[in-house]
Design a protein around this motif. Structure first.
Motif, PDB file in Angstrom:
ATOM      1  N   LYS A 325       0.826  -1.210   0.000  1.00 55.87           N
ATOM      2  CA  LYS A 325       0.000   0.000   0.000  1.00 55.87           C
ATOM      3  C   LYS A 325       0.859   1.258   0.000  1.00 55.87           C
ATOM      4  O   LYS A 325       0.632   2.183  -0.805  1.00 55.87           O
ATOM      5  CB  LYS A 325      -0.941   0.012   1.197  1.00 55.87           C
ATOM      6  CG  LYS A 325      -1.767   1.303   1.270  1.00 55.87           C
ATOM      7  CD  LYS A 325      -2.723   1.329   2.432  1.00 55.87           C
ATOM      8  CE  LYS A 325      -3.416   2.688   2.529  1.00 55.87           C
ATOM      9  NZ  LYS A 325      -4.391   2.759   3.638  1.00 55.87           N
ATOM     10  N   ALA A 352      -8.262   3.293  -9.900  1.00 54.22           N
ATOM     11  CA  ALA A 352      -8.028   1.869 -10.179  1.00 54.22           C
ATOM     12  C   ALA A 352      -6.642   1.446  -9.711  1.00 54.22           C
ATOM     13  O   ALA A 352      -6.451   0.320  -9.243  1.00 54.22           O
ATOM     14  CB  ALA A 352      -8.173   1.596 -11.682  1.00 54.22           C
ATOM     15  N   GLY A 355      -6.833   1.817  -5.651  1.00 57.50           N
ATOM     16  CA  GLY A 355      -7.979   1.176  -5.020  1.00 57.50           C
ATOM     17  C   GLY A 355      -8.891   2.209  -4.376  1.00 57.50           C
ATOM     18  O   GLY A 355      -8.428   3.208  -3.814  1.00 57.50           O
ATOM     19  N   LYS A 356     -10.198   1.955  -4.457  1.00 55.95           N
ATOM     20  CA  LYS A 356     -11.163   2.889  -3.862  1.00 55.95           C
ATOM     21  C   LYS A 356     -10.889   3.114  -2.385  1.00 55.95           C
ATOM     22  O   LYS A 356     -11.064   4.217  -1.867  1.00 55.95           O
ATOM     23  CB  LYS A 356     -12.589   2.340  -4.037  1.00 55.95           C
ATOM     24  CG  LYS A 356     -13.220   2.611  -5.386  1.00 55.95           C
ATOM     25  CD  LYS A 356     -14.687   2.231  -5.372  1.00 55.95           C
ATOM     26  CE  LYS A 356     -15.373   2.693  -6.653  1.00 55.95           C
ATOM     27  NZ  LYS A 356     -16.817   2.404  -6.660  1.00 55.95           N
ATOM     28  N   GLU A 357     -10.465   2.037  -1.701  1.00 53.87           N
ATOM     29  CA  GLU A 357     -10.274   2.126  -0.255  1.00 53.87           C
ATOM     30  C   GLU A 357      -9.074   2.996   0.112  1.00 53.87           C
ATOM     31  O   GLU A 357      -8.925   3.399   1.277  1.00 53.87           O
ATOM     32  CB  GLU A 357     -10.107   0.724   0.348  1.00 53.87           C
ATOM     33  CG  GLU A 357      -8.820   0.007  -0.004  1.00 53.87           C
ATOM     34  CD  GLU A 357      -8.816  -0.656  -1.396  1.00 53.87           C
ATOM     35  OE1 GLU A 357      -7.870  -1.412  -1.665  1.00 53.87           O
ATOM     36  OE2 GLU A 357      -9.749  -0.417  -2.181  1.00 53.87           O
ATOM     37  N   ASN A 358      -8.190   3.296  -0.863  1.00 52.69           N
ATOM     38  CA  ASN A 358      -6.965   4.051  -0.577  1.00 52.69           C
ATOM     39  C   ASN A 358      -6.937   5.444  -1.197  1.00 52.69           C
ATOM     40  O   ASN A 358      -5.971   6.178  -0.994  1.00 52.69           O
ATOM     41  CB  ASN A 358      -5.741   3.267  -1.064  1.00 52.69           C
ATOM     42  CG  ASN A 358      -5.592   1.936  -0.364  1.00 52.69           C
ATOM     43  OD1 ASN A 358      -5.891   1.819   0.826  1.00 52.69           O
ATOM     44  ND2 ASN A 358      -5.145   0.930  -1.084  1.00 52.69           N
ATOM     45  N   SER A 399     -12.553  -1.488 -11.480  1.00 53.04           N
ATOM     46  CA  SER A 399     -11.838  -2.751 -11.297  1.00 53.04           C
ATOM     47  C   SER A 399     -12.538  -3.850 -12.085  1.00 53.04           C
ATOM     48  O   SER A 399     -13.729  -3.731 -12.434  1.00 53.04           O
ATOM     49  CB  SER A 399     -11.774  -3.147  -9.823  1.00 53.04           C
ATOM     50  OG  SER A 399     -13.063  -3.456  -9.335  1.00 53.04           O
TER      51      SER A 399
END
Length: 488
Positions: A325, A352, A355-358, A399
């Protein structure tokens, strides 16, 4: 010395069980220090003249799995910090031959013997809750009042015994906002090289606590000045005196320190703090003078910094998830954010990539980077507008898992299980990143049928290009704008 301190019932019960059996029982170490400072202790430690087997005989559920006599007493507490209480016999430690662990540990019947082996005076205070009595034989209370960290006894000897104590001193100074005593600081300078003998896991744990403190910039400056930063992340020192371009007020080292400090001020996560600390660490290795601009350039520093980040965090034995990450955040921190030029497809590619979470962490890293340059505003208009584009793009597929087709459907359509399935899906994703309206079952199946007809080499080329395409726009006009704005 009497002093009424607030102690949880679970701790009082353990101390009472020891005393009722005829043993002494004192709170000791960091918990006493924190109580005196007015902080909530993270850990509770009890010391006693009882031996491990005697301790275990007094409690229903215990475990004893170490070489230091520490018995874990399991309680019924709902507070995770009180679920296990550690009770350790008074100890006398033998010679340290490896600057890490004592060669021999002996149990003692004397509290004073135990206190004088401890690292710092502020950690060498014992407290008997039954009588509200403090035992402070090394001036720890005075050092707490003076906000001072100094070793118990001679600094050189304490650091020879366990070299990690040097990093712990710096960490405590950051956590408590205390200063280092002059002799303690001199002892660190003399013994700095001993840190090479310490496992990277132990160094990592102290570094994490420094980064999660309120004043990590101060701690790392002190570590550098005392000569121990080079045994933690030596690459950071390459940035000292490394001047940057006109967009920056500070050299690379100070820029990284200020970026990190902003992450701490905002109480952002460890991942963001690590990324802020390391995001430009490759700049000294990529710096070139441009006669055309009459300024320094750092082309490709994001790629080099990401590779260095992965190596640094791997060396420090961070978990793979953290390494992946943080290195991705570092690699992507130069995302182009001019909303007047950047397209939604480019924004989708950035999302992409990380990541959406990051994505929020990436934006926060960008804010740290900006503050670290010496610019006062966290969120200038362009970044705020870009953030609104992120919100818009987050509603679109970014994704393979969000496509209206999957591998099982491709098999059903006649494609045999093989790497070809992945290439087809990544090719389809590339098209959807450019135009989310194509993400329909009808279009996906029609286009998949066309891709299934391609020869393997052509399909592989398309699929691999889809997987590897970078998060930044590679349009020539955007590259020119990068140069114009000194974004290199």
């Amino acid at each position: 010395m009497k002093s009424e301190l607030s102690v949880p019932k679970e701790i009082l019960d353990c101390c009472a069980a020891l005393r009722n059996a005829g043993f002494e029982a004192y709170l000791v170490g960091g918990c006493v220090r924190d109580l005196l400072i007015g902080r909530e202790p993270k850990d509770w430690d009890i010391t006693t003249n009882a031996k491990p087997d005697q301790i275990q005989g007094l409690f229903d559920e215990t475990f004893y799995e170490n070489d230091y006599g520490t018995v874990g007493v399991v309680t019924q507490s709902e507070n995770p910090r009180l679920k296990v209480i550690e009770i350790t016999p008074y100890r006398i430690e033998g010679k340290y031959s490896n600057a890490r662990h004592p060669d021999e540990v002996k149990f003692s019947d004397n509290l004073s013997e135990d206190l004088k082996r401890r690292d710092f005076t502020i950690n060498a205070i014992a407290y008997d809750p039954s009588t509200a009595t403090l035992v402070d034989e090394h001036g720890g209370r005075g050092d707490i009042a003076a906000k001072r960290i100094q070793t118990v006894g001679e600094a050189k000897q304490r650091f020879e015994e366990d070299a990690l104590r040097m990093l712990r001193a710096v960490r405590l100074s950051a956590e408590l906002d205390f200063m280092l005593d002059t002799k303690t600081a001199e002892g660190i300078t003399v013994q700095a090289g001993q840190l090479e003998k310490i496992s990277r896991e132990r160094v990592r744990d102290e570094l994490v606590r420094i980064l999660l403190s309120d004043k990590p910039m101060q701690a790392l400056y002190v570590a550098q000045k005392l000569g121990i930063l080079k045994y933690v992340i030596p690459e950071l020192e390459e940035g000292i005196g490394c001047a940057q371009n006109q967009a920056h007020s500070y050299d690379v080292f100070e820029h990284l320190m200020r970026a990190l400090q902003h992450a701490a001020d905002k109480e952002w996560s460890l991942d963001v703090r690590l990324a802020a600390l390391l995001h430009d660490i490759g700049k000294p290795r990529t710096r070139l003078w441009s006669e055309e601009k009459k300024d320094w350039t750092f082309h490709g520093h994001d790629v080099v910094s990401a590779k260095m980040t992965k190596k640094i965090l791997s060396d420090l034995k961070f978990p793979k998830e953290t390494i992946d990450k943080v290195s991705t955040l570092v690699r992507t921190h130069m995302f182009f954010s001019d909303p007047d030029v950047v397209t939604l497809s480019a924004v989708r590619r950035v999302i992409a990539r990380v990541g959406k979470e990051n994505i929020n962490d990436l934006v926060n890293l960008r804010v740290c980077d900006r503050i670290g340059t010496g610019r006062p505003k966290e969120h200038p208009f362009r970044l705020r507008k870009y953030m609104s584009m992120i919100e818009e793009a987050m509603r679109d597929p970014i994704s393979v898992s969000m496509l209206k087709i999957d591998g099982s459907k491709l098999v059903e359509m006649g494609e045999k299980p093989s790497p070809r399935i992945g290439w087809i899906l990544h090719t389809l994703l590339e098209e959807v990143l450019d135009d989310p309206t194509k993400n329909t079952e009808e279009y996906m199946q029609k286009r998949a049928q066309e891709l299934m007809a391609l020869p393997e080499n052509q399909l592989k080329e398309l699929g691999e290009a889809g997987k590897e395409r970078k998060g930044e726009e590679d349009d020539a006009a955007v590259q020119e704008l990068r140069k114009k704005h000194h974004v290199s």
